[in-house]
Design an enzyme around this catalytic site. Structure first.
Site, PDB file in Angstrom:
ATOM      1  N   HIS A   1      76.965   2.541  39.806  1.00 62.34           N
ATOM      2  CA  HIS A   1      76.724   3.948  40.733  1.00 62.34           C
ATOM      3  C   HIS A   1      75.766   3.783  41.487  1.00 62.34           C
ATOM      4  CE1 HIS A   1      77.535   8.606  40.371  1.00 62.34           C
ATOM      5  NE2 HIS A   1      77.487   8.052  41.846  1.00 62.34           N
TER       6      HIS A   1
ATOM      7  N   HIS B   1      78.865   1.247  29.602  1.00 60.17           N
ATOM      8  CA  HIS B   1      78.387   2.453  30.038  1.00 60.17           C
ATOM      9  C   HIS B   1      77.231   2.508  30.708  1.00 60.17           C
ATOM     10  CE1 HIS B   1      77.733   6.984  29.144  1.00 60.17           C
ATOM     11  NE2 HIS B   1      76.411   6.641  29.424  1.00 60.17           N
ATOM     12  N   GLU B   2      76.363   1.839  30.328  1.00 59.35           N
ATOM     13  CA  GLU B   2      75.014   1.658  31.262  1.00 59.35           C
ATOM     14  C   GLU B   2      75.352   0.902  32.491  1.00 59.35           C
ATOM     15  OE1 GLU B   2      72.596   3.545  30.619  1.00 59.35           O
ATOM     16  OE2 GLU B   2      72.906   3.881  28.600  1.00 59.35           O
TER      17      GLU B   2
ATOM     18  N   HIS C   1      76.603   3.309  34.988  1.00 60.83           N
ATOM     19  CA  HIS C   1      75.402   4.116  35.893  1.00 60.83           C
ATOM     20  C   HIS C   1      74.892   3.046  36.899  1.00 60.83           C
ATOM     21  CE1 HIS C   1      75.286   7.509  33.416  1.00 60.83           C
ATOM     22  NE2 HIS C   1      74.982   6.980  32.243  1.00 60.83           N
TER      23      HIS C   1
END
Length: 600
Positions: free
Chosen positions: A396, A389-390, A393
């Protein structure tokens, strides 16, 4: 006894390399002094912003230059503080950076009003005639489109003075919820008296002991019932504040005003609610399965969070987690994987818990260098998903930094959870495909269904409640505690259906939701999750063409509006189809979990 290590005891290779931002604190101090000394340069532009194309360009470039340096100062000081929140040196640096941010915002506060006070045709003429201003076309267009909603300078000055008063409902709620609320004690699974806290409440709702779940639920909401009149008046004031600002700024509704920052039409919000209503039978089907697997004659609100499959106690080292995440993200292609390998090798990630370290996990950073990830690693499967998940980020941010100028080097909250959730979806697909252990498969399927239930169904129910409360006030009605409890109870009856006993206490749940004080925010969780689900499925089905579109999405930053950026990736959130496609995945996952339990 196992003790938490100090920061000095953590191996260097498992810490993030903040020296890539500043080699030392002295370098940070020099940049701080530079920005502080240059704030005076801004005043020279007051009253002159639209004097010429060159002047407009100069003030925009100065704003970019100082803002970029501030971003670096702010990120470094706060991440150093998060390494050890007891370190007074970095507490002071973080406080100074925050103060500088406020002064910088104040220094440039006249720029947008001066642009809006001028002639839009003049601004467009400057852009067309000066090639260097073309970079700022989207930024300036975004400013100018808000002109109908900006008041005179005197009126704006009054609104600015009112803003602190307008924060009153949020401040009061926080004081009631965080400071004044007193939760009682309950007996835990061993019969020991334990003080109920918000953190323990979540843990108790996952207890295998139904008596503990019910006691925690009953005691928790009793505390809110005692303050229901205060909290209803507080929330009513918050909604009236939203309606006031929307009317003053000449919006058709408070919903329209809230969505305008991202230039999202009201129809997107309404179609999201409609699509979720269409798939409520799938949620009810999942709840029937939950009741059956738990062996209950009836399912109560306090039975919704207990895992259907006990936690899989299999230790996963951080090295194994990195390998698993890379394998799960293989469909993204070698370019993406190469960046992630470099991230792991170049110390983007601060891995382990240490004394004083901030809890939880996040990704952060500053334009001009690579992003960072903070973890508090625990060796279990849930933390593998947290890593994926992290890193979503972080990827991105990496692609945005690499392909956009600073002015577009961030991205909207509307799209912020797409990359992180897409990574999780790809990892889940990989694990399900390669896990022969049926218990683990059930655990993963249940994990995915709970993500859907809490991120899509529950958040959309919240979003619908917000819509109803604001429409009521706009129609001249008062938000009494009875009205809000009745409205919230009916929503629960609609969303959870006949499969769940709608306990009386759930009617008071609206009173404890802090997100309601940032109106029309929670719907973004559902749209982001839906977009990520659609994108991950296309990556798996289409391969390289979908990956290329997805990398273009990651690279777009804020160079266009969120809906446009997603549309270029192949997901049109103006249509209900991405939400419907995501909910079809939910429906298919329910069927798969039913089949798994039927075979046992």
């Amino acid at each position: 006894m196992t003790t938490v290590r100090s920061r000095a005891e953590i191996p260097v290779e498992d810490t993030w390399k903040l020296e890539d931002l500043y080699p030392d604190d002295q370098a940070w101090e020099r940049e701080f002094q530079d920005v502080q000394s240059r704030l005076g340069e801004v005043e020279a532009f007051r009253g002159r912003v639209l004097e010429s194309a060159e002047t407009l360009l100069a003030v925009l470039r100065l704003e970019d230059d100082l803002s970029l340096k501030l971003e670096r100062l702010y990120a470094y000081s706060h991440m150093r503080k998060d390494e050890d929140t007891t370190n007074s040196t970095y507490l002071a640096l973080a406080d100074r950076a925050q103060g500088l941010a406020a002064r910088l915002a104040g220094a440039f506060s006249f720029v947008v009003p001066e642009i809006l006070a001028g002639d839009a045709g003049v601004v467009q003429g400057y852009i067309d005639s000066h090639s260097d201003l073309a970079l700022y076309r989207h930024k300036l267009d975004d400013i100018l489109r808000r002109k109908p909603h900006v008041l005179s300078a005197a009126e704006e000055a009054i609104l600015a003075q009112v803003s602190e008063i307008a924060q009153g409902p949020t401040t009061i709620f926080s004081m009631v919820d965080d400071a004044d609320l007193r939760l009682p004690t309950i007996r835990d699974e061993q019969g020991q008296e334990v003080e109920l806290t918000k953190g323990r409440y979540s843990q108790f709702l996952e207890s295998q002991d139904r008596r503990v779940r019910q006691d925690a639920f009953t005691a928790f909401y009793a505390a809110y019932k005692e303050r229901l009149n205060t909290l209803s008046a507080t929330y009513h004031a918050s909604v009236k504040k939203d309606v006031f600002y929307a009317r003053v700024r000449k919006y058709g509704s408070s919903l329209e005003a809230a969505l305008d920052d991202d230039r999202v039409p009201v129809e997107v919000y309404d179609s999201l609610i409609a699509a979720v209503h269409e798939f409520l039978p799938a949620l009810h089907r999942y709840l029937r399965l939950r009741k059956k697997v738990l062996g209950l004659n009836d399912l109560h609100m306090y039975d919704l969070y207990v895992p259907l499959v006990p936690e899989i106690h299999r230790e996963v080292s951080f090295d194994e987690a990195k390998k698993t995440v890379l394998e799960g993200l293989a469909p993204m292609g070698e370019e993406y994987l190469g960046v992630m390998r470099d991230a792991f090798a170049s110390r983007w990630v601060d891995v382990h818990e240490n004394r004083g370290k901030r809890g939880g996990a996040y990704s952060w950073g500053a334009y001009g260098t690579h992003p960072y990830v903070l973890l508090n690693w625990q060796p279990n499967i849930d933390n593998v998903f947290t890593l994926a998940h992290e890193m979503g980020h972080a990827m991105h941010s990496h692609y945005t930094y690499a392909h956009q100028p600073y002015v577009y080097g961030g991205y909207s909250i509307f799209v912020a959870e797409v990359a992180s959730t897409c990574n999780e979806s790809l990892l889940l697909h990989h694990l399900l495909k390669n896990t022969p252990d049926e218990a683990m498969r059930r655990y993963l399927l249940n994990h995915h269904l709970e993500q859907f239930r809490t991120t899509v169904f529950r958040q959309v129910m919240f979003a619908e409640f917000e819509k109803l409360t604001h429409e009521a006030v706009e129609a001249g009605h008062a938000l009494t505690s009875d009205w809000m409890c009745d409205t919230y109870r009916r929503l629960n009856e609609t969303y959870y259906g006949a499969e769940v006993v709608i306990d009386d206490q759930i009617a008071w749940e609206w009173a404890r939701i802090p997100h309601f004080y940032t109106a029309f925010y929670v719907y973004k969780y559902a749209t982001g999750f839906s977009a990520a689900t659609a994108l991950s499925r296309r990556i798996l089905e289409e391969g390289e063409p979908a990956v290329r579109r997805y990398l273009d999405f990651l690279s777009a930053g804020s160079s266009d509006y969120p809906l446009e950026v997603l549309a270029k990736a192949g997901v049109d959130m103006r249509s209900p189809e991405p939400v419907r496609q995501a909910l079809q995945v939910f429906e298919e996952t329910v069927a798969e979990l039913e089949k798994s339990f039927a075979g046992s």
